[in-house]
Scaffold this motif. Structure first.
Motif, PDB file in Angstrom:
ATOM      1  N   SER A   2       0.814  -1.171  -0.062  1.00 61.53           N
ATOM      2  CA  SER A   2       0.050   0.060  -0.011  1.00 61.53           C
ATOM      3  C   SER A   2       1.024   1.148   0.051  1.00 61.53           C
ATOM      4  N   GLN A   3       0.170   2.312  -0.702  1.00 62.36           N
ATOM      5  CA  GLN A   3       1.130   3.315  -0.614  1.00 62.36           C
ATOM      6  C   GLN A   3       0.518   4.515   0.284  1.00 62.36           C
ATOM      7  N   ASP A  27       4.955   1.787   0.869  1.00 64.85           N
ATOM      8  CA  ASP A  27       5.391   2.664  -0.068  1.00 64.85           C
ATOM      9  C   ASP A  27       5.170   4.064   0.546  1.00 64.85           C
ATOM     10  N   VAL A  28       6.006   4.691   0.849  1.00 65.57           N
ATOM     11  CA  VAL A  28       5.948   6.195   1.322  1.00 65.57           C
ATOM     12  C   VAL A  28       6.240   7.187   0.532  1.00 65.57           C
ATOM     13  N   ARG A  29       5.466   8.141   0.408  1.00 64.85           N
ATOM     14  CA  ARG A  29       5.676   9.590  -0.031  1.00 64.85           C
ATOM     15  C   ARG A  29       5.310  10.584   0.817  1.00 64.85           C
ATOM     16  N   THR A  30       6.144  11.798   0.741  1.00 63.39           N
ATOM     17  CA  THR A  30       6.076  12.842   1.958  1.00 63.39           C
ATOM     18  C   THR A  30       5.821  14.209   1.316  1.00 63.39           C
ATOM     19  N   ALA A  31       5.382  14.911   2.000  1.00 64.38           N
ATOM     20  CA  ALA A  31       5.205  16.223   1.494  1.00 64.38           C
ATOM     21  C   ALA A  31       4.922  17.114   2.568  1.00 64.38           C
ATOM     22  N   LEU A  32       5.779  18.422   2.443  1.00 72.35           N
ATOM     23  CA  LEU A  32       5.956  19.409   3.672  1.00 72.35           C
ATOM     24  C   LEU A  32       4.603  20.362   3.876  1.00 72.35           C
ATOM     25  N   ASN A  33       3.998  20.473   2.552  1.00 77.02           N
ATOM     26  CA  ASN A  33       2.781  21.462   2.599  1.00 77.02           C
ATOM     27  C   ASN A  33       1.719  21.132   1.586  1.00 77.02           C
ATOM     28  N   LYS A  34       0.766  21.793   1.351  1.00 78.63           N
ATOM     29  CA  LYS A  34      -0.269  21.574   0.601  1.00 78.63           C
ATOM     30  C   LYS A  34       0.128  21.489  -1.065  1.00 78.63           C
ATOM     31  N   ASN A  35       0.935  22.524  -1.494  1.00 76.36           N
ATOM     32  CA  ASN A  35       1.525  22.550  -2.756  1.00 76.36           C
ATOM     33  C   ASN A  35       2.309  21.451  -3.168  1.00 76.36           C
ATOM     34  N   GLN A  36       3.058  20.897  -2.185  1.00 80.57           N
ATOM     35  CA  GLN A  36       3.942  19.574  -2.560  1.00 80.57           C
ATOM     36  C   GLN A  36       2.908  18.409  -2.624  1.00 80.57           C
ATOM     37  N   LYS A  39       1.094  18.152  -5.915  1.00 85.35           N
ATOM     38  CA  LYS A  39       2.114  17.839  -7.127  1.00 85.35           C
ATOM     39  C   LYS A  39       2.170  16.352  -7.002  1.00 85.35           C
ATOM     40  N   LYS A  40       2.291  15.808  -5.754  1.00 88.83           N
ATOM     41  CA  LYS A  40       2.274  14.356  -5.637  1.00 88.83           C
ATOM     42  C   LYS A  40       1.244  13.544  -5.906  1.00 88.83           C
ATOM     43  N   LEU A  41       0.150  14.175  -5.628  1.00 87.72           N
ATOM     44  CA  LEU A  41      -1.120  13.503  -5.975  1.00 87.72           C
ATOM     45  C   LEU A  41      -1.420  13.713  -7.618  1.00 87.72           C
ATOM     46  N   ALA A  42      -0.955  14.514  -8.242  1.00 87.15           N
ATOM     47  CA  ALA A  42      -1.012  14.570  -9.636  1.00 87.15           C
ATOM     48  C   ALA A  42      -0.448  13.740 -10.295  1.00 87.15           C
ATOM     49  N   THR A  43       0.876  13.266  -9.811  1.00 83.65           N
ATOM     50  CA  THR A  43       1.609  12.089 -10.378  1.00 83.65           C
ATOM     51  C   THR A  43       1.301  10.602  -9.965  1.00 83.65           C
ATOM     52  N   ASN A  44       0.648  10.711  -8.570  1.00 85.17           N
ATOM     53  CA  ASN A  44       0.356   9.223  -8.016  1.00 85.17           C
ATOM     54  C   ASN A  44      -0.487   9.230  -7.096  1.00 85.17           C
ATOM     55  N   VAL A  45      -1.692   8.493  -7.029  1.00 85.33           N
ATOM     56  CA  VAL A  45      -2.556   8.587  -6.211  1.00 85.33           C
ATOM     57  C   VAL A  45      -2.477   7.317  -5.073  1.00 85.33           C
TER      58      VAL A  45
END
Length: 124
Positions: A2-3, A27-36, A39-45
């Motif tokens: 799971s991501q 599988d971990v993705r991280t973001a420091l703020n809403k904009n990041q 961007k991550k959501l736009a490429t990978n849900v």
């Protein structure tokens, strides 16, 4: 595997989440703020989102509601996180699926995540 997308303005907490969740087969993705995060959501849900309510540029609760109102993201389970328990009491008002009060136990975190992921897979 799971991501998960973890959104928190603390780099130290993001590193901790990464270590713990990778050890537990996420599988971990991280973001420091809403904009990041956007961007991550736009490429990978992701399969699930952990979202701190205090972000430097935004209120995570409002961001949660925005995500849940978006047709691409509305079915992703979201866990709101905060060290302020009072700010989490109305988590359902912001359409979050669950909440996690900081500090938390790793067992509690994994239990909440796994329960939501199982529920989401049964719905599909």
């Amino acid at each position: 595997m799971s991501q998960v997308l973890v959104i928190d303005d603390s780099t130290e907490l993001l590193e901790m989440f990464e270590i713990v969740l990778i050890k537990n087969a996420f599988d971990v993705r991280t973001a420091l703020n809403k904009n990041q995060a956007l961007k991550k959501l736009a490429t990978n849900v992701p399969d699930i989102i952990l979202l701190d309510i205090f972000l430097r540029d935004d209120d995570g609760r409002t961001f949660c509601k925005e995500l849940k109102s978006h047709e691409l993201y509305h079915s992703i389970p979201i866990i709101l996180m905060s060290s302020n328990a009072n700010k989490l009491k109305d988590y359902q008002t912001f359409l979050a699926d669950d909440y996690l009060e900081k500090p938390f136990s790793i067992r509690s975190l994994l239990e909440k995540m796994n329960n939501l992921l199982m529920a989401a897979h049964h719905v599909l």
